[in-house]
Motif scaffolding. Structure first.
Motif, PDB file in Angstrom:
ATOM      1  N   TRP A 160      33.058  30.693  26.285  1.00  0.00           N
ATOM      2  CA  TRP A 160      33.596  31.928  26.875  1.00  0.00           C
ATOM      3  C   TRP A 160      32.950  32.270  28.220  1.00  0.00           C
ATOM      4  CZ3 TRP A 160      38.060  32.892  25.028  1.00  0.00           C
ATOM      5  CH2 TRP A 160      38.344  32.734  23.667  1.00  0.00           C
ATOM      6  N   PRO A 161      31.624  32.174  28.363  1.00  0.00           N
ATOM      7  CA  PRO A 161      31.040  32.495  29.676  1.00  0.00           C
ATOM      8  C   PRO A 161      31.548  31.578  30.797  1.00  0.00           C
ATOM      9  CG  PRO A 161      29.331  32.567  28.000  1.00  0.00           C
ATOM     10  CD  PRO A 161      30.566  32.002  27.347  1.00  0.00           C
ATOM     11  N   GLU A 162      31.712  30.279  30.497  1.00  0.00           N
ATOM     12  CA  GLU A 162      32.224  29.371  31.526  1.00  0.00           C
ATOM     13  C   GLU A 162      33.671  29.705  31.888  1.00  0.00           C
ATOM     14  OE1 GLU A 162      30.138  25.154  31.883  1.00  0.00           O
ATOM     15  OE2 GLU A 162      31.278  25.344  30.028  1.00  0.00           O
ATOM     16  N   LEU A 163      34.503  29.996  30.895  1.00  0.00           N
ATOM     17  CA  LEU A 163      35.881  30.373  31.208  1.00  0.00           C
ATOM     18  C   LEU A 163      35.903  31.641  32.048  1.00  0.00           C
ATOM     19  CD1 LEU A 163      37.758  29.623  27.845  1.00  0.00           C
ATOM     20  CD2 LEU A 163      37.679  28.221  29.921  1.00  0.00           C
ATOM     21  N   GLY A 164      35.036  32.593  31.702  1.00  0.00           N
ATOM     22  CA  GLY A 164      34.926  33.816  32.491  1.00  0.00           C
ATOM     23  C   GLY A 164      34.468  33.544  33.912  1.00  0.00           C
ATOM     24  N   GLU A 165      33.596  32.559  34.073  1.00  0.00           N
ATOM     25  CA  GLU A 165      33.117  32.180  35.403  1.00  0.00           C
ATOM     26  C   GLU A 165      34.278  31.683  36.272  1.00  0.00           C
ATOM     27  OE1 GLU A 165      29.621  29.304  37.293  1.00  0.00           O
ATOM     28  OE2 GLU A 165      29.882  29.398  35.109  1.00  0.00           O
ATOM     29  N   LEU A 166      35.162  30.868  35.707  1.00  0.00           N
ATOM     30  CA  LEU A 166      36.335  30.406  36.450  1.00  0.00           C
ATOM     31  C   LEU A 166      37.266  31.568  36.749  1.00  0.00           C
ATOM     32  CD1 LEU A 166      38.119  28.268  37.744  1.00  0.00           C
ATOM     33  CD2 LEU A 166      39.003  27.708  35.465  1.00  0.00           C
ATOM     34  N   ALA A 167      37.526  32.405  35.758  1.00  0.00           N
ATOM     35  CA  ALA A 167      38.426  33.549  35.959  1.00  0.00           C
ATOM     36  C   ALA A 167      37.903  34.478  37.057  1.00  0.00           C
ATOM     37  CB  ALA A 167      38.613  34.307  34.645  1.00  0.00           C
ATOM     38  N   ALA A 168      36.579  34.632  37.142  1.00  0.00           N
ATOM     39  CA  ALA A 168      35.988  35.521  38.142  1.00  0.00           C
ATOM     40  C   ALA A 168      36.164  35.014  39.571  1.00  0.00           C
ATOM     41  CB  ALA A 168      34.501  35.724  37.844  1.00  0.00           C
ATOM     42  N   THR A 169      36.395  33.715  39.736  1.00  0.00           N
ATOM     43  CA  THR A 169      36.563  33.168  41.091  1.00  0.00           C
ATOM     44  C   THR A 169      37.986  33.342  41.624  1.00  0.00           C
ATOM     45  OG1 THR A 169      37.214  30.938  40.398  1.00  0.00           O
ATOM     46  CG2 THR A 169      34.840  31.368  40.628  1.00  0.00           C
TER      47      THR A 169
END
Length: 176
Positions: A160-169
């Motif tokens: 989840w944190p990695e997916l959130g990292e992509l979404a944040a970009t």
């Protein structure tokens, strides 16, 4: 000299010479021990997609640190809608993918890309709430954000944190 070219003894010597040559080759040949993940630039695909859709395209402002973009394409979705996909190998070497389309109904597109229609909660990303979905048998996590003109899906085996990292970009690109 004749005895080296005949019989079992000659065969054994020839085999020993061949194995020695192969061993010497393997010893001196350079051997890469690094992983190699092919990098695929998606900027042209995003620009081409932006020219064919009636909305502003969302794309990463920059790739997350340590991530490698390794696939991108434009495909046809349901009802003739176009789908942009950009795939990554994450810093933890999991898979993550951004998908977007104006396909209607948006819920159908999101469910197909997530391989499930069941929401399991929400996740805050850059001040926005994304819907979480999880398909256990595929170990697939998905973040979904439905906007008035486009549906954004960030999915993969990444946590989840990695997916959130992509979404944040993700940022909207100006219409060209």
């Amino acid at each position: 000299m004749r005895r080296f070219t005949e019989g079992f003894y000659g065969y054994a010597v020839a085999l020993f010479v061949c194995l020695g040559a192969a061993g010497l080759f393997l010893l001196v040949a350079p051997q890469g021990r690094e992983e190699h993940i092919p990098r695929r630039d998606y900027s042209i695909t995003v620009a081409n997609f932006g020219r064919t859709v009636p909305y502003q395209v969302w794309a990463p402002q920059q790739d997350p640190a340590g991530w490698i973009p390794n696939s991108n394409r434009i495909a046809k979705g349901e009802n003739g809608a176009q789908v942009l996909s950009i795939g990554y190998a994450t810093a933890k070497r999991e898979h993550a993918m951004l998908l977007q389309s104006d396909e209607k109904p948006a819920a159908g597109f999101a469910s197909r890309m997530a391989n499930t229609d069941k929401a399991i909660g929400g996740q805050q990303v850059a001040g926005q709430t994304w819907e979480r979905r999880y398909r256990e048998d595929k170990k697939q996590r998905t973040l979904v954000r439905v906007l008035p003109d486009v549906t954004l899906v960030v999915t993969g085996t990444a946590d989840w944190p990695e997916l959130g990292e992509l979404a944040a970009t993700l940022q909207q690109r100006p219409k060209s």
